[in-house]
Design a protein around this motif. Structure first.
Motif, short mmCIF file in Angstrom:
data_model
loop_
_atom_site.label_atom_id
_atom_site.label_comp_id
_atom_site.label_asym_id
_atom_site.label_seq_id
_atom_site.Cartn_x
_atom_site.Cartn_y
_atom_site.Cartn_z
N ALA A 50 0.86 -1.18 0.00
CA ALA A 50 0.00 0.00 0.00
C ALA A 50 0.89 1.23 0.00
O ALA A 50 1.78 1.37 0.84
CB ALA A 50 -0.91 0.00 1.22
N VAL A 51 0.69 2.10 -0.98
CA VAL A 51 1.44 3.35 -1.09
C VAL A 51 0.41 4.45 -1.27
O VAL A 51 -0.28 4.50 -2.30
CB VAL A 51 2.43 3.32 -2.28
CG1 VAL A 51 3.16 4.64 -2.39
CG2 VAL A 51 3.40 2.16 -2.16
N ASP A 52 0.33 5.30 -0.25
CA ASP A 52 -0.71 6.33 -0.23
C ASP A 52 -2.07 5.65 -0.35
O ASP A 52 -2.40 4.79 0.45
CB ASP A 52 -0.48 7.39 -1.31
CG ASP A 52 0.80 8.18 -1.07
OD1 ASP A 52 1.12 8.43 0.11
OD2 ASP A 52 1.48 8.52 -2.06
N ARG A 53 -2.82 5.94 -1.39
CA ARG A 53 -4.15 5.34 -1.56
C ARG A 53 -4.16 4.30 -2.66
O ARG A 53 -5.22 3.94 -3.17
CB ARG A 53 -5.17 6.43 -1.86
CG ARG A 53 -5.34 7.37 -0.70
CD ARG A 53 -6.28 8.49 -1.05
NE ARG A 53 -6.28 9.46 0.03
CZ ARG A 53 -7.37 9.91 0.61
NH1 ARG A 53 -8.54 9.49 0.20
NH2 ARG A 53 -7.29 10.78 1.58
N GLN A 54 -3.00 3.83 -3.04
CA GLN A 54 -2.90 2.85 -4.12
C GLN A 54 -2.24 1.57 -3.61
O GLN A 54 -1.60 1.56 -2.56
CB GLN A 54 -2.07 3.42 -5.27
CG GLN A 54 -2.65 4.66 -5.90
CD GLN A 54 -1.73 5.25 -6.94
OE1 GLN A 54 -0.53 5.30 -6.76
NE2 GLN A 54 -2.32 5.72 -8.03
N LEU A 55 -2.42 0.49 -4.40
CA LEU A 55 -1.72 -0.76 -4.13
C LEU A 55 -0.76 -0.99 -5.29
O LEU A 55 -1.14 -0.84 -6.46
CB LEU A 55 -2.72 -1.91 -4.01
CG LEU A 55 -3.54 -1.91 -2.72
CD1 LEU A 55 -4.81 -2.72 -2.89
CD2 LEU A 55 -2.70 -2.44 -1.57
N VAL A 56 0.47 -1.34 -4.96
CA VAL A 56 1.52 -1.50 -5.96
C VAL A 56 1.98 -2.96 -5.96
O VAL A 56 2.37 -3.48 -4.92
CB VAL A 56 2.71 -0.57 -5.66
CG1 VAL A 56 3.82 -0.76 -6.67
CG2 VAL A 56 2.25 0.89 -5.60
N TRP A 57 1.91 -3.61 -7.14
CA TRP A 57 2.37 -4.99 -7.31
C TRP A 57 3.83 -4.98 -7.73
O TRP A 57 4.22 -4.29 -8.68
CB TRP A 57 1.53 -5.70 -8.36
CG TRP A 57 2.08 -7.04 -8.76
CD1 TRP A 57 2.72 -7.36 -9.92
CD2 TRP A 57 2.04 -8.24 -7.99
NE1 TRP A 57 3.07 -8.68 -9.92
CE2 TRP A 57 2.66 -9.25 -8.75
CE3 TRP A 57 1.53 -8.57 -6.74
CZ2 TRP A 57 2.80 -10.56 -8.29
CZ3 TRP A 57 1.66 -9.87 -6.28
CH2 TRP A 57 2.29 -10.85 -7.05
N ILE A 68 0.04 -0.90 -10.74
CA ILE A 68 -0.54 -0.03 -9.72
C ILE A 68 -2.04 0.00 -9.91
O ILE A 68 -2.53 0.16 -11.04
CB ILE A 68 0.03 1.41 -9.83
CG1 ILE A 68 1.54 1.39 -9.62
CG2 ILE A 68 -0.65 2.32 -8.82
CD1 ILE A 68 2.21 2.73 -9.90
N VAL A 69 -2.78 -0.19 -8.80
CA VAL A 69 -4.24 -0.16 -8.85
C VAL A 69 -4.76 0.79 -7.78
O VAL A 69 -4.06 1.10 -6.81
CB VAL A 69 -4.86 -1.57 -8.69
CG1 VAL A 69 -4.45 -2.48 -9.84
CG2 VAL A 69 -4.48 -2.19 -7.36
N THR A 71 -7.93 0.20 -6.20
CA THR A 71 -8.83 -0.45 -5.26
C THR A 71 -8.39 -1.87 -4.94
O THR A 71 -7.64 -2.48 -5.70
CB THR A 71 -10.27 -0.52 -5.83
OG1 THR A 71 -10.28 -1.43 -6.94
CG2 THR A 71 -10.79 0.84 -6.25
N VAL A 72 -8.88 -2.37 -3.83
CA VAL A 72 -8.60 -3.75 -3.43
C VAL A 72 -9.19 -4.71 -4.46
O VAL A 72 -8.55 -5.71 -4.81
CB VAL A 72 -9.15 -4.02 -2.01
CG1 VAL A 72 -9.07 -5.49 -1.67
CG2 VAL A 72 -8.40 -3.17 -0.99
N ASP A 73 -10.38 -4.42 -4.96
CA ASP A 73 -11.00 -5.30 -5.97
C ASP A 73 -10.12 -5.43 -7.21
O ASP A 73 -9.98 -6.51 -7.77
CB ASP A 73 -12.39 -4.79 -6.36
CG ASP A 73 -13.42 -5.01 -5.27
OD1 ASP A 73 -13.19 -5.86 -4.37
OD2 ASP A 73 -14.47 -4.33 -5.30
N GLU A 74 -9.51 -4.32 -7.63
CA GLU A 74 -8.61 -4.37 -8.79
C GLU A 74 -7.37 -5.21 -8.47
O GLU A 74 -6.88 -5.95 -9.32
CB GLU A 74 -8.17 -2.97 -9.19
CG GLU A 74 -9.25 -2.12 -9.83
CD GLU A 74 -8.77 -0.71 -10.08
OE1 GLU A 74 -8.65 -0.34 -11.27
OE2 GLU A 74 -8.50 0.02 -9.09
N ALA A 75 -6.88 -5.12 -7.25
CA ALA A 75 -5.71 -5.91 -6.85
C ALA A 75 -6.06 -7.40 -6.80
O ALA A 75 -5.25 -8.24 -7.24
CB ALA A 75 -5.20 -5.44 -5.49
N VAL A 76 -7.24 -7.74 -6.30
CA VAL A 76 -7.68 -9.13 -6.29
C VAL A 76 -7.76 -9.64 -7.72
O VAL A 76 -7.23 -10.71 -8.04
CB VAL A 76 -9.05 -9.29 -5.58
CG1 VAL A 76 -9.64 -10.67 -5.82
CG2 VAL A 76 -8.92 -9.01 -4.09
#
Length: 100
Positions: A50-57, A68-69, A71-76
């Protein structure tokens, strides 16, 4: 009431999908106590942070692109697509010939 951080929510959602484990993958909390580590068997496959309000793969193979996404749904969704791609690649590889 505090809401779960995106990485904790992601970990929980991925852990609740039986197909992740059935396909030989597992998820766990990152070594530093944050993020989500994805394992393929006993091998590191990649991780979410988690970086700021994003999730980074960050994939294990650093020659592959990160992702980079928002939302959690996009990461799933992205994680499941990577797992499917890995399964497909494994299944389509021709068997190695044994040298005599």
């Amino acid at each position: 009431m505090t809401s779960a951080t995106p990485d904790r929510e992601l970990l929980q959602q991925l852990a609740n999908i039986p197909e992740v484990a059935l396909s030989g993958f597992s998820v766990r909390e990152g070594l530093s106590g944050t993020g989500v580590t994805v394992m393929k068997g006993r091998n590191y496959f990649g991780s979410w942070r988690a970086v700021d309000r994003q999730l980074v793969w960050v994939p294990a193979n650093l020659t592959e692109p990160g992702h980079i996404v928002e939302t959690v749904d996009e990461a799933v969704r992205h994680t499941l697509l990577l797992i499917l791609k890995s399964i497909e690649t494994t299944r389509t590889k021709p068997p190695r010939s044994m040298a005599s």
